[in-house]
Design a protein around this motif. Sequence first.
Motif, mmCIF file in Angstrom:
data_model
loop_
_atom_site.group_PDB
_atom_site.id
_atom_site.type_symbol
_atom_site.label_atom_id
_atom_site.label_comp_id
_atom_site.label_asym_id
_atom_site.label_seq_id
_atom_site.Cartn_x
_atom_site.Cartn_y
_atom_site.Cartn_z
ATOM 1 N N UNK A 1 0.820 -1.217 0.000
ATOM 2 C CA UNK A 1 0.000 0.000 0.000
ATOM 3 C C UNK A 1 0.858 1.274 0.000
ATOM 4 N N UNK A 2 2.161 1.143 0.236
ATOM 5 C CA UNK A 2 3.021 2.331 0.355
ATOM 6 C C UNK A 2 2.927 3.239 -0.869
ATOM 7 N N UNK A 3 3.101 2.736 -2.095
ATOM 8 C CA UNK A 3 3.026 3.669 -3.242
ATOM 9 C C UNK A 3 1.607 4.081 -3.615
ATOM 10 N N UNK A 4 0.598 3.381 -3.100
ATOM 11 C CA UNK A 4 -0.774 3.657 -3.529
ATOM 12 C C UNK A 4 -1.524 4.619 -2.606
ATOM 13 N N UNK A 5 -1.056 4.815 -1.400
ATOM 14 C CA UNK A 5 -1.793 5.669 -0.474
ATOM 15 C C UNK A 5 -1.910 7.121 -0.937
ATOM 16 N N UNK A 6 -0.834 7.762 -1.469
ATOM 17 C CA UNK A 6 -1.007 9.161 -1.917
ATOM 18 C C UNK A 6 -1.798 9.302 -3.213
ATOM 19 N N UNK A 7 -2.069 8.185 -3.903
ATOM 20 C CA UNK A 7 -2.661 8.250 -5.240
ATOM 21 C C UNK A 7 -4.104 8.754 -5.269
ATOM 22 N N UNK A 8 -4.959 8.478 -4.259
ATOM 23 C CA UNK A 8 -6.344 8.978 -4.341
ATOM 24 C C UNK A 8 -6.471 10.494 -4.427
ATOM 25 N N UNK A 9 -5.502 11.228 -3.874
ATOM 26 C CA UNK A 9 -5.612 12.690 -3.864
ATOM 27 C C UNK A 9 -5.635 13.261 -5.279
#
Length: 753
Positions: free
Chosen positions: A10-18
């Motif tokens: 999940x590390x690279x995907x967490x900032x992606x929703x913004x």
Amino acid sequence: MEQTYQYAWIIPFLPLPVPMLIGLGLLLFPTATKNFRRMWAFQSVLFLSIVMIFSLNLSIQQINSSSIYQYVWSWTINNDFSFELGYLIDPLTTIMSILITTVGIMVLVYSDNYMSHDQGYLRFFAYMSFFSSSMLGLVTSSNLIQIYIFWELVGMCSYLLIGFWSTRPVAANACQKAFVTNRVGDFGLLLGILGFYWLTGSFEFRDLFEIFNNLIYNNEVHFLFVILCAVLFFAGAVAKSAQFPLHVWLPDAMEGPTPISALIHAATMVAAGVFLVARLLPLFIIIPYIMNLISLIGILTVLLGATLALAQKDIKRGLAYSTMSQLGYMMLALGMGSYRSALFHLITHAFSKALLFLGSGSIIHSMETIVGYSPNKSQNMVLMGGLTKHVPITKTAFLLGTLSLCGIPPLACFWSKDEILNDSWLYSPIFAIIAWSTAALTAFYMFRIYLLTFEGHLNANFQNYSGKKNTPFYSISLWGKEGSKRIKKKNCLLTLLPINNKASTSFFSKKTYRLDENVRNVTQPFITISHLGNKKSYLYPYESDNTMLFPILVLGLFTLFVGFLGIPFNQEGVNLDILSKWLTPYINLLHPNLNNSMDWYEFAKDAVFSVSIAYFGIVIASLLYKPVYSSFQNLDLINSFVKTGTKRILSDKIINGLYDWSYNRGYIDAFYATSLTGSIRGLAEFTHFFDRRVIDGITNGVGIMSFFVGEGIKSVGGGRISSYLFLYLSYVSIFLLIYYLLLFESIRRIFLF
């Protein structure tokens, strides 16, 4: 512990929703999205904070257990080819993740205020979050294909952020320059990936290292081809980390907003090249020629970056060349095989340089709010000075970052740079002399930046940079008379009218103040404030808001204490070197018998010389710059200094030559413009001429000839069949006559011989 690693994907995907939600909101609900824009900044910080906490947890587990975790799953399988996706959690991954998230959080908090008056506020946070996601994906990649995918995404984000103010031609040109320069290195990286896959049949790091070691050991590969593939690999790192000769994009990248410079071009993206070399060091270390090339490029970049920073007037470009030089130190350390010291300097430099860039942004922010102060002047250090009493917090933080970069104990960069300098003596005395000399240059140009910006008297004036006097603004010293006090008066506006040598300044209070012949000093102290939207304009510089100062103070604390992370000492059986424990798996892989510990006496003996070198550079900078700036008395002297810079102080021809070399960027950009851009443009013009005049000319000529022949034949025809038959038979008769004559001549020659 195993369960914690399983969720690392999940590390690279967490900032992606913004960025996704911002884009969707602007598409469907643009007004509501813009009205609640501060919410998106909060979400960006929140998601990145979660990643930071998760990365810290992983790092603590690795320090305690010295473990490496990799998880992959098959993406496609076809006969003998199998491509897998996954993630790799090792010390290098966690170090980079912590750097990206900690510096990223500070920059995002800082940007909330810095970009608050910009129309592209939402776009800025969308780009920054997407960059954070791409960079985190890069450092967690488990194979070369994933590395390349995220490598290109990071480059795309850099292109977008450098050209954030794309309506400015300079920014548009800068992002194009960065894009083209990095494409050169990225093409080499792609060829290197394909070459090593052809050799080993694998993209996975673990398999790649093992198979390649066996091939080299059994002498089953052509060594020249191996060197070529490794050089192409390294070309990608050279471009991304702004190493010589692909460094030319980094200074121009400063045309983007300052928070971008702090995050991307100081702490994270430019470190991607160092990260790539560190990741592939088990492969490079068995190829001595490549290790020598890495160290050579590193030492050339160290020296070039330092010399080019000596005479820069733009504060951000000076820091950019400093970044280039420090990245050269990291490459030098990797080329020498000093894996630990390279990563240590990567950590300490990231926090120190982010602090310096955010401090410079605070300075620029305060200078831009001065009445009549144009943006191109707000970054010019020659037009600054005397800011100490007006921005004391920024000044203190900037001084901490400066001292750290100079290598003054006990600040962060002292511990890491000292290790690299000491290791250089063991590797090559020539490289060591250059590295130590550059340490003195680093102290010199960093304190030059500090002194020009904060010490002495304010030398700014409202004249344009060329020194012409027919400007649309008064040439008024920003300080007024020396010793004047600031008047707290609100809602008054300064009216600026075209004037001659003798004129007056009109206020709403109907008072006028006479100006002297130089139109520089006002005989009465005054302050003006004009409300331009939500942004105020002042006569004096002022300290930034708390939301900008908080990240600066936090990074200042990191600069003070992060260096203690890698102290290589054993005290009463207790290992104080946390960094070595963290990097144990890689240190054992590269140097199985390496012992990093030392006693205090040995360390002090090695550090005395490096600190003395740094103080020497500081003293020289203080002697050359501080007295000069405190002695400015009139506008002519200021204009003279603006035009000639340090040439006025140092008249020696060698120093003047060094100044010209530094100010003109070593003439490297001019060489590229002439040899590459000019030659390509000339080739394009020749090709265009050849296509239009020769290729098109032949085609058009045939068409024109056909037209004239048709016109000629048209006049011959009369519409009578008997005439056509007569002409046809005449042509056939002539043809047969010629044919038989040639045949007869050929037979005659045969019989004669």
